[in-house]
Design a protein around this motif. Structure first.
Motif, short mmCIF file in Angstrom:
data_model
loop_
_atom_site.label_atom_id
_atom_site.label_comp_id
_atom_site.label_asym_id
_atom_site.label_seq_id
_atom_site.Cartn_x
_atom_site.Cartn_y
_atom_site.Cartn_z
N THR A 29 2.28 -2.37 5.63
CA THR A 29 1.05 -2.41 6.40
C THR A 29 1.28 -2.60 7.88
N HIS A 89 1.17 1.06 8.44
CA HIS A 89 0.06 1.73 7.75
C HIS A 89 -1.08 0.75 7.57
N GLY A 90 -1.61 0.27 8.68
CA GLY A 90 -2.70 -0.70 8.62
C GLY A 90 -3.96 -0.12 8.02
N ASP A 91 -4.21 1.18 8.22
CA ASP A 91 -5.43 1.78 7.67
C ASP A 91 -5.40 1.81 6.14
N VAL A 92 -4.20 1.96 5.59
CA VAL A 92 -4.08 1.97 4.14
C VAL A 92 -4.37 0.58 3.59
N GLY A 129 -6.49 -1.52 4.64
CA GLY A 129 -7.92 -1.69 4.52
C GLY A 129 -8.49 -1.00 3.30
N GLU A 130 -7.94 0.17 2.97
CA GLU A 130 -8.42 0.90 1.79
C GLU A 130 -8.03 0.16 0.52
N HIS A 134 -5.89 5.55 -2.24
CA HIS A 134 -5.61 4.11 -2.15
C HIS A 134 -6.79 3.27 -2.64
N ASP A 135 -7.98 3.65 -2.27
CA ASP A 135 -9.15 2.94 -2.78
C ASP A 135 -9.51 3.58 -4.12
#
Length: 852
Positions: free
Chosen positions: A105, A108-111, A113-114, A187-188
Motif C-alpha cells: 500500500t 498502491h494506496g488506491d488499492v 482503499g478498495e 479488489h473490492d
C-alpha cells in the motif's frame, strides 16, 4: 532475505562461508576503485541475489528471456523491503531475519482503499496470494485468455464452493467462459451494489403487460431465459456505476464482458464492421433477443437451428427494414425451398445445414473475404464439415487436385450445386439432376479459354448433345447417361487415369451399369466424337459427300419440276410447240373400238399394292420417329416427339417400323427369286440409255427453247440434219420411264443403306469388334443423311408426280385400286398404249390366235 534465525548450520556452513567470501571480495574490489556515489537499485539487487539466487524478479526474468515484460521491472528489492535501507553489507554480512512484511500500500494506496470495505480485508488474504511475491506479471483486464486461464483458478483455490455450485446457484449459469471479474471488482470483491438488486428493478419492471418495445421487460422473459438468476446490474453496468434510481436511459449492454471470445469473433465479422461504418446491422440482441435469451438448444430460441432462417430473414429478406439495408434479400426464401431448408423446416432434421453452418455464427464474413467460410478457398471444407465422404472424393479427383494446387478456376461445391438453392439431385430442378447436369458441367467444359488453359476439349457438350444419350435427355427421357453417369460425381478422374470410370480398362464395366449385356465392342461406341476434318476425317468426308449429293439431287428434282410446270403453262398459253399426240386418229380410226373410253388398265397388281402399302406405313413411321432425332434442335420435330408419347416410345415405334421395312425387303427379294413374272417385271425396271435421252427430251420439250434456237440462222443447218434435237414432241414412254425407274432403285438403295446402317446403330456390339473405330460415326452420318435424302425425295419428287402434278391432283388412284385410265395411259405411256392397240387390232384380224 526471509531465512529464519537459528537454522541448523550443518552442511550449510561451507556454502555460507563461500557467500561471505564472495561478499568480502566484492567489497574489497570496491575499496580499490575510486569513490563513487551509492549503488543504484541494480547494484543493490545484485547484492541480494548473491544469497537469494532462487528469487525470480521481473528484471532477472527479462535478462534470461528477452521480450518478457513484467510488473515491478524497475523496482529494487529495498523499495519493497524497506527495512533493508538501514542494513549496510560492508559492516554486517547478515541482515535481520525475519524481515518485516513488505507493504504494497506504500505505492498502491488506491488499492488499499478498495480493499478496506471488502471481505478480503480480514488479514487472511494478502496481495501475494493473488499477484505473487517477486515474479509479478502485468495483468490486462482485456487479455481475456489470460484472465480465464489464471484468474478463476486463483479465486477458486479458496472459493471451492463456487466450483461445486449446483444447478440453481448463480455461478452455475454464469461461470462458464467468464471470469470472476465479470461480476466482482478486482479488489473490492463485495457483491455489486446489493441495494440495486432484482427486487429493486422489479419495483418498476414488474408489469406482465410490459413489452420490449417500450423499454420494459416482462419478468417472465427474464426468469425463463438463460440469464435467469443474474441480477439486472450485471448487464446494465451503467446503473451499478451511477446508482441513480430511478434512472434515465441505460447505456447499451456490452455482452463481451461475459462473452469475450464471442465478442472477439464478432469484431472480425461483417456485422460489427457494418455497425462501425454507421449502418445499422445485426447485433447480439437481433439474433439472441434481449431479456428472453434462451440457449440455442431450446426450440424457442432464436438461435435454435430450426428458427435460424426466420431470425436471419428479419434483415435478409426481399424488403429489408429501411434502417437495415441488408443484402441477399431473397436468399433465405431460396434456402427454405432447398433440400437443406426442407429437411430442417418440414422434417425437423436438426443436423441439416442452417445459416450458421455455412456462414458461421459470429465471425460472419463476406464471400470475397479470403478468411470467409464461404470463400472459394474454404467452400469445399465448409461443405465437407457435414459431407466428409464427398470432400474426400472431391479432393482425390482431378478437380480437387487442381483446387489444392491453388487454382481459382476449378469448380467447387457451389458451382455445381448452387449456394442457397441446393436441391436433391433426384429432383429435375436441381442443377446436378440428370436433366441439367450437362449444362452445369458445360459452364466450364464448353469454355474455349478454360479448355485451352487446362488442356481439355470444349466440344464435349455439343458432342454429347448429338449422341443418343444427349438427344434422349433433351427429349426428357429419364435414366439416360449423363456426365456424372460415366465420369462420376465428385471423384472425377481424367480418362488416362486407371482410377477413372472411363479409362479403357473400366469402360466396359461403366457401360454395363446401364447396359447389362454390354461388351468391349459395345464400349467402343463414341459418345464425344466430333465430325471434323482434323480429328474424324472419314466421317467428315462422308458427310461432305452426302451434303453435296443431297443438294445436287434435290436441286435437280426441283429444276425438273419447274421445267414441267413451265411446259404446261407454255402449252396452255400457246407458246411454242403444242402438246404431242402420239396416237394419230387417222392412223387409229378404230381406237374407240379397240379400247373403250372408260376402260381401265392394271398398273399395279394386288401384291404390288400390298407391298407398297407396307412400304408407305413403315417409311412414314420411320420418318416421323427418326428425322426428329436427326433434326432434334428443331422446335417442329421436338413437337412431333411429344405427340408420339415421348422419346422412349418413339424408339420402340422406330424399331417396329424398321422390322417392317426389313421384312418387306426380304419378301421382295424372295419374290424376285421364285417368281418368273416378278423377274420379268424386274427386267422392265432396269434403266437403259434410251431412258436418259427420253428424260432429257421431256425436259427440253417442256422448256420449249430448242425450237426457237432451231430457227436461228447459225443453228438451222444442225437442226435440219438432226431434227430430233429440236425436241418438238414429248418422248413416247413405254410402261416405265426414267422417273419410275429412278424411284424404284432409290428405294432399293435406300433400303439397303438404311437397314445396314440401322443394324449397326441398333446392335453396335455385332460390328465394332471387327470394324474400324470410325465405323459408328460414319454409320450415324450415313443413316441420318440418307434418311433426309429419302424424305426430301418423297415429298418433293414422288409427291409431285403422283399427287400434285396438274392432271393428277389430288392424287393418282393407282396405289389404291391398281388401275389407270385410258386417258392417263394414252398420255403418259403412249408406247405401251400403242402396243395394246396393235395387239388388239391383230387379235381382231381373221385367223388371229385367241387371247393374244
Amino acid at each position: 532475505m526471509n531465512a529464519p534465525r537459528g537454522r541448523a548450520r550443518g552442511p550449510r556452513v561451507t556454502r555460507w562461508s563461500l557467500r561471505r567470501a564472495a561478499l568480502a571480495a566484492a567489497l574489497a574490489v570496491g575499496a580499490l576503485v575510486p569513490w563513487a556515489p551509492p549503488a543504484a537499485a541494480q547494484a543493490e539487487d545484485a547484492t541480494c541475489l548473491l544469497c537469494h539466487s532462487e528469487v525470480q524478479t521481473p528484471a532477472t526474468r527479462a535478462a534470461k528471456s528477452p521480450g518478457f515484460e513484467g510488473a515491478h521491472g524497475e523496482v529494487a528489492c529495498v523499495d519493497c523491503h524497506m527495512a533493508l535501507y538501514a542494513w549496510d553489507p560492508e559492516e554486517e554480512f547478515e541482515h535481520e531475519v525475519p524481515l518485516p512484511a513488505a507493504s504494497c500500500t506504500v505505492c498502491h494506496g488506491d488499492v488499499a482503499g478498495e480493499l478496506a470495505g471488502g471481505p478480503h480485508n480480514d488479514g487472511k488474504v494478502s496481495c501475494q496470494e493473488c499477484h505473487g511475491a517477486h515474479d509479478l506479471r502485468g495483468f490486462d483486464l482485456h487479455d481475456m485468455t489470460l484472465a480465464t486461464g489464471r484468474l478463476n483458478a486463483l479465486c477458486t483455490r479458496c472459493h471451492v464452493d463456487v466450483v461445486r455450485a449446483g444447478e440453481d446457484d448463480i455461478h452455475a449459469a454464469a461461470f462458464q467462459g467468464r471470469t470472476c471479474l465479470a461480476c466482482h471488482d478486482a479488489h473490492d470483491t463485495s457483491p455489486p451494489q446489493p441495494e440495486v438488486n432484482q427486487q429493486v428493478c422489479l419495483m418498476c419492471h414488474e408489469s406482465d403487460e410490459a413489452t420490449e418495445g417500450n423499454g420494459f421487460a416482462p419478468p417472465a422473459s427474464v426468469t425463463g431465459s438463460v440469464h435467469a438468476g443474474l441480477t439486472c446490474v450485471l448487464c446494465h453496468t451503467s446503473i451499478r456505476e451511477t446508482g441513480e434510481l430511478p434512472h434515465e436511459d441505460v447505456a447499451p449492454v456490452n455482452c463481451g464482458t461475459c462473452h469475450p471470445q464471442v465478442a472477439e469473433a464478432c469484431a472480425r465479422g461483417l456485422h460489427d464492421r457494418t455497425l462501425e461504418s454507421g449502418v445499422r446491422a445485426a447485433d447480439c440482441r437481433d439474433c439472441h433477443g434481449t431479456h428472453d435469451i434462451l440457449p440455442k438448444t431450446d426450440p424457442r430460441s432464436r438461435a435454435y437451428p430450426r428458427n435460424q432462417p426466420e431470425t436471419c430473414a428479419r434483415c435478409h429478406n426481399g424488403h429489408p427494414p429501411e434502417d437495415r439495408p441488408a443484402p441477399a434479400g431473397d436468399e433465405v426464401d431460396r434456402y427454405r425451398s432447398s433440400i437443406h431448408g426442407r429437411l430442417l423446416l418440414e422434417q425437423g432434421l436438426l443436423v441439416s445445414a442452417t445459416c450458421s453452418s455455412c456462414h458461421g455464427a459470429h465471425d460472419i464474413r463476406p464471400g470475397e473475404d479470403a478468411e470467409s467460410a464461404t470463400s472459394r478457398r474454404h467452400v469445399p471444407y465448409t461443405c465437407g464439415s457435414c459431407h466428409a465422404g464427398v470432400l474426400e472424393g472431391y479432393l482425390a479427383g482431378v478437380h480437387g487436385e487442381t483446387f489444392l494446387a491453388g487454382s481459382t478456376d476449378v469448380p467447387v461445391c457451389t458451382d455445381c450445386h448452387q449456394e442457397h438453392t441446393i436441391e436433391d439431385p433426384a429432383l429435375a430442378s436441381s442443377s446436378a439432376s440428370e436433366a441439367l447436369v450437362a449444362q452445369t458441367c458445360a459452364r466450364c467444359h464448353a469454355d474455349d479459354e478454360l479448355a485451352q488453359d487446362y488442356g481439355f476439349s470444349s466440344t464435349v457438350l455439343t458432342s454429347w448433345a448429338g449422341s443418343y444419350h444427349g438427344i434422349a435427355g433433351s427429349f426428357g427421357a429419364s435414366g439416360v447417361a449423363n456426365c456424372a453417369s460415366c465420369h462420376g460425381y465428385h471423384a472425377v478422374f481424367p480418362s488416362s487415369d486407371p482410377r477413372s470410370s472411363v479409362h479403357a480398362s473400366n469402360l466396359e464395366a461403366t457401360c454395363g451399369t446401364c447396359h447389362p449385356n454390354s461388351t468391349a465392342a459395345f464400349a467402343k461406341v463414341p459418345v464425344h466424337s466430333v465430325v471434323d476434318r482434323e480429328s474424324n476425317f472419314v466421317p467428315w468426308i462422308v458427310r461432305t459427300v452426302y451434303a453435296v449429293l443431297i443438294g445436287a439431287v434435290i436441286g435437280a428434282f426441283v429444276l425438273f419440276i419447274l421445267f414441267d410446270l413451265w411446259g404446261r403453262l407454255r402449252i396452255r398459253m400457246g407458246w411454242g410447240p403444242p402438246e404431242t399426240e402420239h396416237v394419230d386418229p387417222e392412223e387409229w380410226p378404230d381406237e374407240d373400238e379397240l379400247v373403250a373410253p372408260e376402260e381401265k388398265f392394271e398398273r399395279m397388281p394386288r401384291i404390288g399394292r400390298l407391298q407398297h402399302g407396307i412400304l408407305v406405313l413403315s417409311f412414314t413411321l420411320l420418318v416421323l420417329t427418326g428425322l426428329p432425332v436427326f433434326l432434334h434442335e428443331s422446335t417442329l420435330f421436338r413437337s412431333i416427339i411429344e405427340l408420339e408419347g415421348g422419346y422412349l416410345l418413339r424408339s420402340k415405334l422406330h424399331r417396329i417400323a424398321a422390322v417392317g421395312l426389313i421384312g418387306l425387303s426380304l419378301w421382295h427379294v424372295g419374290m424376285l427369286l421364285v417368281s418368273g413374272q416378278a423377274r420379268r417385271w424386274f427386267a422392265l425396271m432396269v434403266a437403259k440409255p434410251r431412258d436418259v435421252t427420253q428424260f432429257l427430251q421431256e425436259s427440253m420439250f417442256s422448256l420449249g427453247v430448242l425450237p426457237w434456237l432451231s430457227r436461228r440462222r447459225a443453228l438451222c443447218g444442225l437442226f435440219e440434219r438432226f431434227p430430233s434435237l429440236a425436241c418438238r414432241e414429248r418422248p413416247a414412254y413405254g410402261r416405265y420411264g426414267l422417273v419410275e425407274k429412278l424411284e424404284y432403285w432409290a428405294v432399293v438403295w435406300g433400303n439397303f443403306v438404311m437397314i445396314l446402317s440401322g443394324l449397326i446403330l441398333w446392335r453396335p456390339d455385332w460390328f465394332l469388334g471387327w470394324t474400324p473405330d470410325w465405323t459408328f460415326d460414319v454409320t450415324r452420318v450415313v443413316h441420318g443423311f440418307e434418311a433426309t435424302l429419302a424424305f426430301l425425295a418423297i415429298i418433293i419428287w414422288h409427291m409431285y408426280h403422283v399427287h400434285l402434278r396438274p392432271g393428277v391432283f389430288p392424287m393418282s388412284r393407282v396405289w389404291l385400286d391398281g388401275k389407270i385410265s385410258r386417258k392417263e395411259l394414252r398420255h403418259h405411256h403412249p408406247a405401251e398404249y400403242r402396243r395394246i392397240l396393235e395387239r388388239r387390232r391383230r387379235e381382231r384380224q381373221p385367223g388371229a390366235p385367241s387371247g393374244r
